[in-house]
Design a protein around this motif. Structure first.
Motif, mmCIF file in Angstrom:
data_model
loop_
_atom_site.group_PDB
_atom_site.id
_atom_site.type_symbol
_atom_site.label_atom_id
_atom_site.label_comp_id
_atom_site.label_asym_id
_atom_site.label_seq_id
_atom_site.Cartn_x
_atom_site.Cartn_y
_atom_site.Cartn_z
ATOM 1 N N GLY A 1 0.795 -1.236 0.000
ATOM 2 C CA GLY A 1 0.000 0.000 0.000
ATOM 3 C C GLY A 1 0.822 1.278 0.000
ATOM 4 N N LEU A 2 2.121 1.165 -0.238
ATOM 5 C CA LEU A 2 2.988 2.346 -0.194
ATOM 6 C C LEU A 2 2.582 3.361 -1.265
ATOM 7 C CD1 LEU A 2 5.499 3.548 1.202
ATOM 8 C CD2 LEU A 2 6.887 2.502 -0.605
ATOM 9 N N ASN A 3 2.268 4.575 -0.837
ATOM 10 C CA ASN A 3 1.873 5.698 -1.703
ATOM 11 C C ASN A 3 0.532 5.506 -2.415
ATOM 12 O OD1 ASN A 3 4.267 7.105 -1.105
ATOM 13 N ND2 ASN A 3 5.372 6.101 -2.774
ATOM 14 N N LEU A 4 -0.169 4.430 -2.125
ATOM 15 C CA LEU A 4 -1.468 4.215 -2.778
ATOM 16 C C LEU A 4 -2.520 5.212 -2.301
ATOM 17 C CD1 LEU A 4 -2.197 0.403 -3.280
ATOM 18 C CD2 LEU A 4 -1.816 2.181 -4.979
ATOM 19 N N GLU A 5 -2.334 5.762 -1.092
ATOM 20 C CA GLU A 5 -3.299 6.747 -0.609
ATOM 21 C C GLU A 5 -3.319 7.979 -1.516
ATOM 22 O OE1 GLU A 5 0.643 7.122 1.248
ATOM 23 O OE2 GLU A 5 -0.876 5.557 1.505
ATOM 24 N N LEU A 6 -2.168 8.334 -2.049
ATOM 25 C CA LEU A 6 -2.083 9.484 -2.947
ATOM 26 C C LEU A 6 -2.783 9.188 -4.268
ATOM 27 C CD1 LEU A 6 1.634 10.524 -2.334
ATOM 28 C CD2 LEU A 6 -0.423 11.344 -1.190
ATOM 29 N N ASP A 7 -2.588 7.981 -4.793
ATOM 30 C CA ASP A 7 -3.254 7.592 -6.033
ATOM 31 C C ASP A 7 -4.768 7.505 -5.846
ATOM 32 O OD1 ASP A 7 -0.928 7.494 -7.436
ATOM 33 O OD2 ASP A 7 -0.697 5.324 -7.381
ATOM 34 N N ALA A 8 -5.196 7.063 -4.660
ATOM 35 C CA ALA A 8 -6.638 6.979 -4.388
ATOM 36 C C ALA A 8 -7.274 8.368 -4.379
ATOM 37 C CB ALA A 8 -6.884 6.276 -3.047
ATOM 38 N N ILE A 9 -6.585 9.330 -3.787
ATOM 39 C CA ILE A 9 -7.090 10.707 -3.764
ATOM 40 C C ILE A 9 -7.123 11.273 -5.178
ATOM 41 C CG2 ILE A 9 -6.630 13.058 -2.942
ATOM 42 C CD1 ILE A 9 -5.294 11.749 -0.475
ATOM 43 N N LEU A 10 -6.076 10.993 -5.957
ATOM 44 C CA LEU A 10 -6.025 11.461 -7.333
ATOM 45 C C LEU A 10 -7.133 10.825 -8.176
ATOM 46 C CD1 LEU A 10 -2.184 11.471 -8.065
ATOM 47 C CD2 LEU A 10 -3.691 13.439 -7.807
ATOM 48 N N ALA A 11 -7.423 9.553 -7.913
ATOM 49 C CA ALA A 11 -8.493 8.867 -8.642
ATOM 50 C C ALA A 11 -9.832 9.556 -8.410
ATOM 51 C CB ALA A 11 -8.573 7.403 -8.216
ATOM 52 N N VAL A 12 -10.080 9.955 -7.167
ATOM 53 C CA VAL A 12 -11.314 10.672 -6.834
ATOM 54 C C VAL A 12 -11.355 12.015 -7.563
ATOM 55 C CG1 VAL A 12 -12.656 11.731 -4.979
ATOM 56 C CG2 VAL A 12 -11.521 9.538 -4.597
ATOM 57 N N ALA A 13 -10.220 12.715 -7.577
ATOM 58 C CA ALA A 13 -10.156 14.018 -8.239
ATOM 59 C C ALA A 13 -10.322 13.879 -9.753
ATOM 60 C CB ALA A 13 -8.835 14.712 -7.915
ATOM 61 N N LEU A 14 -9.647 12.893 -10.334
ATOM 62 C CA LEU A 14 -9.746 12.679 -11.775
ATOM 63 C C LEU A 14 -11.143 12.247 -12.188
ATOM 64 C CD1 LEU A 14 -6.392 10.831 -12.579
ATOM 65 C CD2 LEU A 14 -6.970 13.209 -12.981
ATOM 66 N N GLY A 15 -11.866 11.653 -11.246
ATOM 67 C CA GLY A 15 -13.228 11.199 -11.527
ATOM 68 C C GLY A 15 -14.241 12.321 -11.559
ATOM 69 N N GLY A 16 -13.781 13.557 -11.401
ATOM 70 C CA GLY A 16 -14.682 14.702 -11.453
ATOM 71 C C GLY A 16 -15.360 15.018 -10.140
ATOM 72 N N ASN A 17 -14.888 14.408 -9.058
ATOM 73 C CA ASN A 17 -15.477 14.664 -7.738
ATOM 74 C C ASN A 17 -14.823 15.880 -7.091
ATOM 75 O OD1 ASN A 17 -17.192 12.100 -7.286
ATOM 76 N ND2 ASN A 17 -15.206 11.286 -7.894
ATOM 77 N N SER A 18 -15.634 16.665 -6.415
ATOM 78 C CA SER A 18 -15.104 17.824 -5.711
ATOM 79 C C SER A 18 -14.478 17.380 -4.396
ATOM 80 C CB SER A 18 -16.222 18.836 -5.429
ATOM 81 O OG SER A 18 -15.763 19.861 -4.572
ATOM 82 N N LEU A 19 -13.237 17.787 -4.149
ATOM 83 C CA LEU A 19 -12.562 17.436 -2.904
ATOM 84 C C LEU A 19 -13.085 18.250 -1.731
ATOM 85 C CD1 LEU A 19 -8.857 17.007 -4.068
ATOM 86 C CD2 LEU A 19 -10.614 15.266 -3.789
ATOM 87 N N ALA A 20 -14.026 19.161 -2.023
ATOM 88 C CA ALA A 20 -14.649 19.947 -0.957
ATOM 89 C C ALA A 20 -15.873 19.244 -0.390
ATOM 90 C CB ALA A 20 -15.036 21.329 -1.481
ATOM 91 N N GLY A 21 -16.235 18.089 -0.968
ATOM 92 C CA GLY A 21 -17.378 17.322 -0.475
ATOM 93 C C GLY A 21 -18.654 17.596 -1.253
ATOM 94 N N GLY A 22 -19.688 16.825 -0.939
ATOM 95 C CA GLY A 22 -20.982 17.000 -1.599
ATOM 96 C C GLY A 22 -21.231 15.923 -2.639
#
Length: 351
Positions: free
Chosen positions: A262-283
């Motif tokens: 799982g090394l550095n996978l947390e960063l890729d997971a966050i990027l996946a959410v961002a690339l998916g068009g999701n707002s990192l501000a929630g909602g």
């Protein structure tokens, strides 16, 4: 002409247009640079090839991205501990199955016991993070930084600072393949997690509650929604997903490697959410968008490997591409472009 513009506006306005476009663009680049990227063969009864590697290797990230999507949507924050939680889950599973020994050729305890213990470990980590964020109102990144820092140390304590090997064929199946089935097992695990999560969000009010809390937690309280509980459950679910992903990652290498799982996978997971068009501000959120984002990131990594890029240089290339993609999704950038277009048009009229 107007119909064409209207069609393009509708097409580009589609929420998943940019994530899909980015994925197609990454894959299309391989037609020019590495035509062999799409070649698929069968070796030892299992499908083999770059494109299969993308689908297979992305499975861990897809599972993490599902949990991360709910956390981001509900709390407007991220869980940066998921990679460490994966390591803890893998360590717990291998410790149970090996009975505390460094290497075994057969299970000391039942396999199902190790799996359940690993999933429970992931859930407990999620409960810890959820309590800090939902009850104590600590900033998500600060709260999850605790396990991000201490998680791998906990895994090292469990495995006594050594890599614990489980040299049992049945243990390897979850991370490789089941005899007689040519598709890698992690693909099925990721598919099941995505489908079950989708059904849970669509067939219950949980999805609506998460969006409501993410948009305005105070207003949701006035509507009778227990916002703290929704946020808490989101982190618990994220811990569950990290536990499952940790099991898959541990099975791939048939061991518990606390330093690398799982090394550095947390960063890729966050990027996946961002690339998916999701707002990192929630909602509002798109589960499918996050899944597409996960495959895009893995496709990019595999593409760079196929092009002969050094592993040390890959993060640089990935960062540049990700910055461009995320910038294209920026509402502020779109506003600036629209303003520029209006200025150009007005300038022409004046002339």
């Amino acid at each position: 002409m107007n119909k064409g513009k209207a069609f393009m506006k509708r097409l580009t306005g589609y929420r998943l247009f940019l994530p899909l476009f980015c994925l197609v663009l990454v894959l299309f680049s391989n037609l020019i640079k590495t035509p062999s990227f799409f070649e698929v063969t069968i070796k030892n009864g299992v499908l083999y090839g770059y494109i299969i590697d993308v689908i297979n290797r992305a499975s861990d990230l897809v599972i993490l991205a599902v949990g991360m999507t709910l956390v981001v949507a509900a709390s407007g924050g991220t869980d940066i501990s998921v990679g460490a939680v994966m390591s803890v889950a893998g360590a717990v599973c291998c410790f149970i199955l090996s009975g505390g020994q460094q290497s075994v050729n057969e299970f000391v305890n039942p396999y199902i016991l190790g799996v359940l213990a690993a999933i429970l470990a992931g859930i407990l980590c999620g409960c810890f993070n959820g309590f800090l964020v939902a009850k104590l109102k600590i900033q998500p990144m600060v709260a999850t930084l605790i396990l991000f820092t201490a998680g791998r140390g906990i895994a090292q304590l469990i495995t006594k600072g050594q890599i614990t090997y489980i040299r049992v064929e049945s243990y390897k199946m979850l991370g490789s393949s089941i005899p007689g089935i040519p598709i890698p097992t992690p693909v099925f695990v990721a598919l099941i997690v995505v489908l079950l999560t989708y059904v849970l969000l669509k067939k219950t009010t949980l999805g609506l509650y998460i969006q409501t809390v993410g948009i305005n937690a105070k207003a949701s309280k006035l509507m009778g929604i227990k916002s703290a509980m929704i946020i808490f459950l989101s982190y618990v679910f994220c811990g569950l997903c990290a536990g499952i992903s940790g099991l898959v990652a541990s099975s791939r290498i048939y061991s518990a490697d606390a330093n690398n799982i799982g090394l550095n996978l947390e960063l890729d997971a966050i990027l996946a959410v961002a690339l998916g068009g999701n707002s990192l501000a929630g909602g509002k959120f798109s589960l499918l968008g996050s899944v597409i984002g996960a495959y895009t990131i893995q496709a990019l990594s595999t593409t760079l490997y196929a092009m002969g890029v050094s592993p040390d240089q890959i993060p640089v290339y990935k960062a540049v591409v990700v910055v461009v993609i995320v910038a294209l999704q920026s509402t502020e950038l779109k506003r600036m472009v629209s303003k520029l277009q209006m200025n150009v048009k007005s300038g022409k009229k004046v002339a």
